[in-house]
Motif scaffolding. Sequence first.
Motif, PDB file in Angstrom:
ATOM      1  N   LEU A  31       0.801  -1.226   0.000  1.00 36.72           N
ATOM      2  CA  LEU A  31       0.000   0.000   0.000  1.00 36.72           C
ATOM      3  C   LEU A  31       0.831   1.272   0.000  1.00 36.72           C
ATOM      4  O   LEU A  31       0.358   2.330  -0.426  1.00 36.72           O
ATOM      5  N   SER A  32       2.076   1.193   0.463  1.00 36.30           N
ATOM      6  CA  SER A  32       2.816   2.402   0.822  1.00 36.30           C
ATOM      7  C   SER A  32       3.115   3.322  -0.350  1.00 36.30           C
ATOM      8  O   SER A  32       3.306   4.531  -0.150  1.00 36.30           O
ATOM      9  N   SER A  33       3.152   2.815  -1.571  1.00 40.97           N
ATOM     10  CA  SER A  33       3.490   3.666  -2.719  1.00 40.97           C
ATOM     11  C   SER A  33       2.285   4.427  -3.252  1.00 40.97           C
ATOM     12  O   SER A  33       2.420   5.236  -4.178  1.00 40.97           O
ATOM     13  N   PHE A  34       1.104   4.207  -2.685  1.00 41.54           N
ATOM     14  CA  PHE A  34      -0.118   4.847  -3.183  1.00 41.54           C
ATOM     15  C   PHE A  34      -0.591   5.924  -2.210  1.00 41.54           C
ATOM     16  O   PHE A  34      -0.565   5.741  -0.985  1.00 41.54           O
ATOM     17  N   GLY A  35      -1.058   7.036  -2.764  1.00 43.45           N
ATOM     18  CA  GLY A  35      -1.584   8.106  -1.932  1.00 43.45           C
ATOM     19  C   GLY A  35      -3.045   7.920  -1.579  1.00 43.45           C
ATOM     20  O   GLY A  35      -3.536   8.529  -0.626  1.00 43.45           O
ATOM     21  N   MET A  36      -3.755   7.076  -2.339  1.00 44.98           N
ATOM     22  CA  MET A  36      -5.173   6.864  -2.093  1.00 44.98           C
ATOM     23  C   MET A  36      -5.532   5.434  -2.440  1.00 44.98           C
ATOM     24  O   MET A  36      -4.997   4.849  -3.396  1.00 44.98           O
TER      25      MET A  36
ATOM     26  N   LEU B 185      -5.367  -1.038   7.125  1.00 43.94           N
ATOM     27  CA  LEU B 185      -5.833   0.179   6.467  1.00 43.94           C
ATOM     28  C   LEU B 185      -5.843   1.363   7.433  1.00 43.94           C
ATOM     29  O   LEU B 185      -5.571   2.508   7.038  1.00 43.94           O
ATOM     30  N   ARG B 186      -6.146   1.106   8.684  1.00 45.25           N
ATOM     31  CA  ARG B 186      -6.095   2.185   9.679  1.00 45.25           C
ATOM     32  C   ARG B 186      -4.654   2.699   9.820  1.00 45.25           C
ATOM     33  O   ARG B 186      -4.419   3.909   9.902  1.00 45.25           O
TER      34      ARG B 186
END
Length: 694
Positions: free
Chosen positions: A538-543, A560-561
């Motif tokens: 997830l870390s490379s995505f802003g949304m 996700l939190r």
Amino acid sequence: MGWQRDMWNYHPSLPIKNMHMIEDITEMHGNMLLWSCLGSGAIGLPYLALEAEGAVEPRMRLYGYMNDREFCGECRKRGIRPFAVLWKAQLWEFAAEWNEDETQLLALNIHRDAGVKKGYVGMSELSVNRYPYVFPPIEQFFPQGLTDFKGDKVGDYLEEFKAVSLEGRNILARWLMAPEHDHKCYSACANKDSYLAYLKKETEMMIDANAGGLHIDEYDSQKHVFNNAGCFCPECVDKFRRYLKEKRISLPADAGELKEFDYRAYLLQKGYGDRDLVAGKGNQRWEIPLFREYARMQMDSIEYVVREVAEHAKAYARRQRDEEFPVSANLFNCYPHSWECKKHLDILAGEKTNISLRQDGWYQFAFGWLNGKECCFVEDPNQYVRDMAEDMKNGINDRFILFLLEPLAHGFHLAFPYGSWLQNQVKDALWPDLRMLKRLGPWLDEHEAAFPMNPAADLAVIYDWQSASENQWTKPPAGWQGVYGNGGLPEELGAEGAFAGDGEFDSFFRLLQKLSDRHILYRVIYESPDEQLCYERLSSFGMVLLPDAFAMRREDIKLLRNYQNGGGQVITVGQEPENGFRADRHFEEENMDALIKMLECREQEITAPEEDGYGIAWHDTGNGRALHIINYSYDSDSHRIRNLPELCFRLGKTWRLGCVSTFPENPLLEVSYRQQTLEVKNAGIYTIIELMDV
């Protein structure tokens, strides 16, 4: 597959191959053949032995024909891997014509009233040595015989292997049978130990015949059988008793003791019949005592059989040939129940359903589903595929070129058809213009660097397997009643498809297509028990978008939190997670367009014009970006794809214009770049523009 033009697509024995075919494949730069050879074990191992090693008549040699062992050898000399096909669902019986003493087979499947005697050739006859003058004895393959789950020796393999419904009906694999032919394809019960032993022996014969890999077709045949009220053979009932004990599942109060429990007898005693169990009954089936558990037991066996066959094939190839042996399986349309099998396969194959002019949203899902694995899919035939075939007969290749290149733009791969099946919907096979394919294959190799399979995007869409799976089993399409409706059932079942009545997870896929339609860059993160979410994914995505993730696991909610706490945004769409997750924003399914408008305002590396009729893919090449422009401007009158007049792209940073490539050649194309604006005029079916780092 090499099925012939203007003929039915007969399973399971594929047409005999010749050297001209290998020359074609070499000139197309092909390196792998799926569904290619050695498939007739579904008739019987004695038949497969002749297909693999049988003598070829001089008249056939004159035209370069070979048996399948020779075909595999010639392919492998040229760096082509021919995958032998293991038809897991099929047990065949073909009408045959013989001379008086049954020493000559005069007709099989296609009849001409040439024989004095008539009979059948198939799994039943070949397992009991019915025709010893033509086929080798079954003892050649099982010297000690084949035993069932009780340890008793098996006689008639068809009677042993075939699946049966609750009321004892046969279940046919009807989609494989050609109309108005005297043949039958019975569905196998893939839970049987004896059938698994048969499949393993079949793979050994394929490896001995020099196959370059194993392709398992109908990997989930248990689901087709289940949708047709099966299987309730004694072995399935016995395995269910053991399953209940292992899982510590309590019996209903009226079911008696577990050690004597017979689920088939129990259901019949309570008045249930096949009509209550077919897929057309939808969610009413889950009200039947223990039926959800019976479904789970049947589905769990899918992974078990794929694993057993794959591991056996690999181990046998290492022993006999001292080499690694790749295994693939037809995972069909990437449905949720495929997740467990992926880890056992080297190449993920399947059949793309619902082929249409534009489906880039689905291909982006499928790229996420691959999760880094190699794939090779084929088309599941429908009216659109048949229309493409008619275009090609008329010398028009536009839609077919688009059909092959659109998935590649998004990191997915559809194989070049070579006499592919049309499911006996028409009396023909899918034969493209080979001259065009002999240009496209080398072009793809030449431009391989422009297909890095690395989409650049700041937006992720999560495919939550738990929610998709629950949707598949409990959300049938509105008003759907199945093939059988409310009328009486036929003598033999099988008309209900493996995926009949499955929920379509529609909100997720509609969202993807809307994103693609508006040229919003995104990547799909496929989450399953084998491919769990983690912060690194997830870390490379802003949304992150979370559509219909109503059954998401608590562990993923916690992740996700943490992602939100690190500055990431999460937007839920449609059904929200049931575990109390609070997203940054939520959009109801009917307000999906408002979400799309909001996302259009977000900055991304490339902003595309809003015009319809085209799509884009945007890949990180390591030293820049590759923009793929896919043209959907189909003209229904001419059956051709019109050039796009003018497109103007805004880029978020300065690049240096690199190579521009098209297929087919497009001398009208104009490309210019200045002040972070890329102008493209007269783009044809497929255009690649490479942009280099400054």
